[in-house]
Design an enzyme around this catalytic site. Structure first.
Site, PDB file in Angstrom:
ATOM      1  NE  ARG A  86      -3.297   2.529   2.751  1.00 37.01           N
ATOM      2  CZ  ARG A  86      -3.087   3.484   3.668  1.00 37.01           C
ATOM      3  NH1 ARG A  86      -2.171   3.336   4.597  1.00 37.01           N
ATOM      4  NH2 ARG A  86      -3.810   4.584   3.656  1.00 37.01           N
ATOM      5  CG  HIS A 130      -0.741   9.175   3.255  1.00 31.56           C
ATOM      6  ND1 HIS A 130      -0.908   7.840   3.534  1.00 31.56           N
ATOM      7  CD2 HIS A 130      -0.396   9.742   4.432  1.00 31.56           C
ATOM      8  CE1 HIS A 130      -0.648   7.606   4.817  1.00 31.56           C
ATOM      9  NE2 HIS A 130      -0.330   8.763   5.385  1.00 31.56           N
ATOM     10  CD  GLU A 175      -4.692   8.066   9.638  1.00 33.86           C
ATOM     11  OE1 GLU A 175      -4.349   9.128  10.156  1.00 33.86           O
ATOM     12  OE2 GLU A 175      -4.309   6.959  10.025  1.00 33.86           O
ATOM     13  CG  ASN A 302      -4.964   3.779   8.562  1.00 37.12           C
ATOM     14  OD1 ASN A 302      -5.075   2.760   7.870  1.00 37.12           O
ATOM     15  ND2 ASN A 302      -4.493   4.914   8.102  1.00 37.12           N
ATOM     16  CE1 TYR A 304       0.081   3.104  13.517  1.00 35.45           C
ATOM     17  CE2 TYR A 304      -1.851   4.285  12.722  1.00 35.45           C
ATOM     18  CZ  TYR A 304      -0.629   3.684  12.481  1.00 35.45           C
ATOM     19  OH  TYR A 304      -0.122   3.658  11.210  1.00 35.45           O
ATOM     20  CD  GLU A 379      -1.439   4.232   7.990  1.00 38.15           C
ATOM     21  OE1 GLU A 379      -1.264   4.700   9.137  1.00 38.15           O
ATOM     22  OE2 GLU A 379      -1.517   4.935   6.977  1.00 38.15           O
TER      23      GLU A 379
HETATM   24  C1  GCO Z   1      -1.427   8.053   9.316  1.00 38.92           C
HETATM   25  C2  GCO Z   1      -0.534   7.767   8.809  1.00 38.92           C
HETATM   26  C3  GCO Z   1       0.885   7.474   8.845  1.00 38.92           C
HETATM   27  C4  GCO Z   1       1.543   7.690  10.160  1.00 38.92           C
HETATM   28  C5  GCO Z   1       1.180   6.634  11.137  1.00 38.92           C
HETATM   29  C6  GCO Z   1       1.855   6.757  12.467  1.00 38.92           C
HETATM   30  O1  GCO Z   1      -2.194   7.819   8.275  1.00 38.92           O
HETATM   31  O2  GCO Z   1      -1.541   8.586  10.391  1.00 38.92           O
HETATM   32  O3  GCO Z   1      -1.009   7.212   7.628  1.00 38.92           O
HETATM   33  O4  GCO Z   1       1.324   8.350   7.871  1.00 38.92           O
HETATM   34  O5  GCO Z   1       2.904   7.698   9.973  1.00 38.92           O
HETATM   35  O6  GCO Z   1      -0.188   6.671  11.371  1.00 38.92           O
HETATM   36  O7  GCO Z   1       1.503   7.939  13.086  1.00 38.92           O
END
Ligand code: GCO
Length: 473
Positions: A86, A130, A175, A302, A304, A379
């Site tokens: 990707r 992006h 995002e 995505n 985290y 992600e």
């Molecule tokens: C995001 C991002 C990445 C970042 C990752 C870590 O979409 O926020 O796609 O570019 O680097 O999330 O913070």
């Protein structure tokens, strides 16, 4: 919620054969070659070249120098056995000033990338935006200006026609929450503006760009790709008695401001009400929602960490642990009384809490809301302070993070969630936006002095997972 260990540290779990494992990157974060071969200036060039914007003073002028090391990086992907890659396309490489003239050298670069992937048996997944908006468009108002959505449509038509015989999955935006609220609300990201009404106008124009982009792609591609968008849906936890109300407000701004128009065909009424003193949403024109509300084939997610929220009591010291670099403005226009509460660890190097249970819950919730829509993790990954020892990077914390989140993915699938793939963030260490080079997310290390790439232990582990489709020991 689910059976199995509460810590999500499973091994031996088997993923279906057709589940796709890959890795993700983004153009500005890895390419470098910022002023070569006709590339125009983006808002991230301007932002990173402005003193004080990036915590370590870094910029993306060179970063991983991927632009010049394309073949080496393709070979690296092949060595890892990736099934999909990707990547994102730099708009200012394709249309340097954001409108009008097209830069063939930019198209050629991505064409070589896509061919290089296909030759190696790797599925190309292309993201159109992006965050690297051409600076001349920002000079005319950026995403606050409706015209930008039409310029995006034009750019999409150009690159869609060029690569639309080979790309397998097209993602319009990555995002948009970050583009709108960090770019125009908090100012932590480029272009660094801080106005709540502007951020909300940007939300709508990004949504509009998504719809226009989908129509443009559908008109020009010649293969039969899948269409997608990637959202960083916020996994929210309410704290105390006011938690539910705080969750409602943040869910409206952070999640439903995008899923509403894109997938339900309307902005949520509570979002409009919450923000009524900031904007009347007059920028939503007749017909916009029909453009935005188009079928997609797969939703990219995505993930985290989680966010814990409550309504501030007006007395105690205000906290704002929302995981983003502190900055002048607010990333949450209209939710001024919401307080982001510090959560229990462990944490990654970003200070983000590690919460695979929040991941599983989010996937189940999204599936419950959109039962017919397949999902893909576009992600997931973690930054840790890596150390090189005798030429190797032993990063057990990153492997542990991946194991726990892949366990969450597997459990969600067992629970009936239709998940098609997982892209680790990131293939290699890169320019981490406002944090510069101070945070390393790669499963491959990049030495920023020599640009040498070294597969980390987590990368070897991930490679085994890709090959076997079984979570390794
Ligand atoms: C995001 C991002 C990445 C970042 C990752 C870590 O979409 O926020 O796609 O570019 O680097 O999330 O913070």
């Amino acid at each position: 919620m689910s059976s199995g260990n509460a810590d999500y540290r499973d091994s031996g779990l088997v993923f279906p054969e057709d589940f796709v494992f890959g890795a993700a990157t983004a153009s500005y974060q890895i390419e470098g070659a910022w002023n070569e071969d006709g590339r125009g200036v983006s808002i991230w060039d301007t932002f990173s070249h402005t003193p004080g914007r990036i915590s370590d003073g870094a910029n993306g002028d060179v970063t991983d120098d991927h632009y010049h090391r394309l073949e080496e990086d393709l070979d690296l992907m092949k060595r890892l056995g990736l099934q999909a890659y990707r990547f994102s396309i730099s708009w200012p490489r394709i249309v340097p000033t954001g409108s009008g003239e097209v830069n063939q050298a930019g198209i050629d670069f991505y064409s070589r990338l896509v061919d290089g992937l296909i030759t190696r048996g790797i599925t190309p997944i292309a993201t159109l935006y992006h965050w690297d908006l051409p600076q001349p468009l920002e000079d005319k108002g950026g995403w606050v200006n409706r015209e930008t959505a039409y310029r995006f449509e034009e750019y999409t038509r150009v690159i869609g026609a060029a690569l639309g015989d080979r790309v397998q999955i097209w993602t319009t935006l990555n995002e948009p929450w970050c583009s709108a609220y960090l770019g125009y609300g908090s100012g932590a990201h480029a272009p660094g503006r801080t106005d709540g009404a502007d951020a909300l106008a940007a939300v709508h124009h990004l949504n509009l760009a998504h719809g226009l982009g989908l129509s443009a792609l559908r008109a020009v591609v010649s293969n039969d790709p899948q269409y997608s968008v990637t959202l960083n849906l916020h996994a929210l936890r309410g704290v105390g008695e006011t938690g539910a109300e705080a969750v409602r407000q943040i869910d409206a701004l952070g999640n439903r401001a995008f899923t509403g128009p894109m997938l339900h065909g309307a902005y949520p009424q509570d979002l409009l009400d919450d923000t009524a003193s900031i904007t009347d949403w007059g920028f939503v024109q007749e017909g916009d929602l029909e453009i935005i509300h188009q079928p997609i084939d797969v939703l990219g997610i995505n993930y985290y960490s989680t966010n814990a929220v409550r309504i501030w009591d007006g007395v105690s010291e205000r906290v704002s642990a929302d995981g983003h670099k502190p900055s002048a403005g607010s990333a949450w226009p209209g939710a001024d009384r919401v307080e982001f509460v510090q959560q229990d660890g462990p944490y990654t190097e970003m200070g983000w809490n590690i919460a695979p249970d929040g991941f599983e819950q989010l996937l189940r919730d999204v599936h419950a809301e959109f039962p017919d829509l397949p999902l893909m993790i576009t992600e997931n990954g973690a930054a840790f302070a890596d150390v090189v020892t005798d030429g190797a990077v032993h990063d057990p914390e990153r492997t542990d993070y991946l194991r726990r989140h892949l366990t969450a993915v597997h459990r969600a699938m067992e629970g009936g969630v239709d998940l098609r793939g997982y892209m680790v963030w990131s293939l290699m260490d890169n320019f981490e936006w406002a944090y510069g080079f101070s945070k390393r997310f790669g499963v491959v290390r990049v030495d920023y002095d020599t640009l040498v790439r070294t597969v980390k232990d987590s990368g070897l582990w991930y490679s085994e997972l890709v090959r076997t489709h079984v979570i390794p020991e």
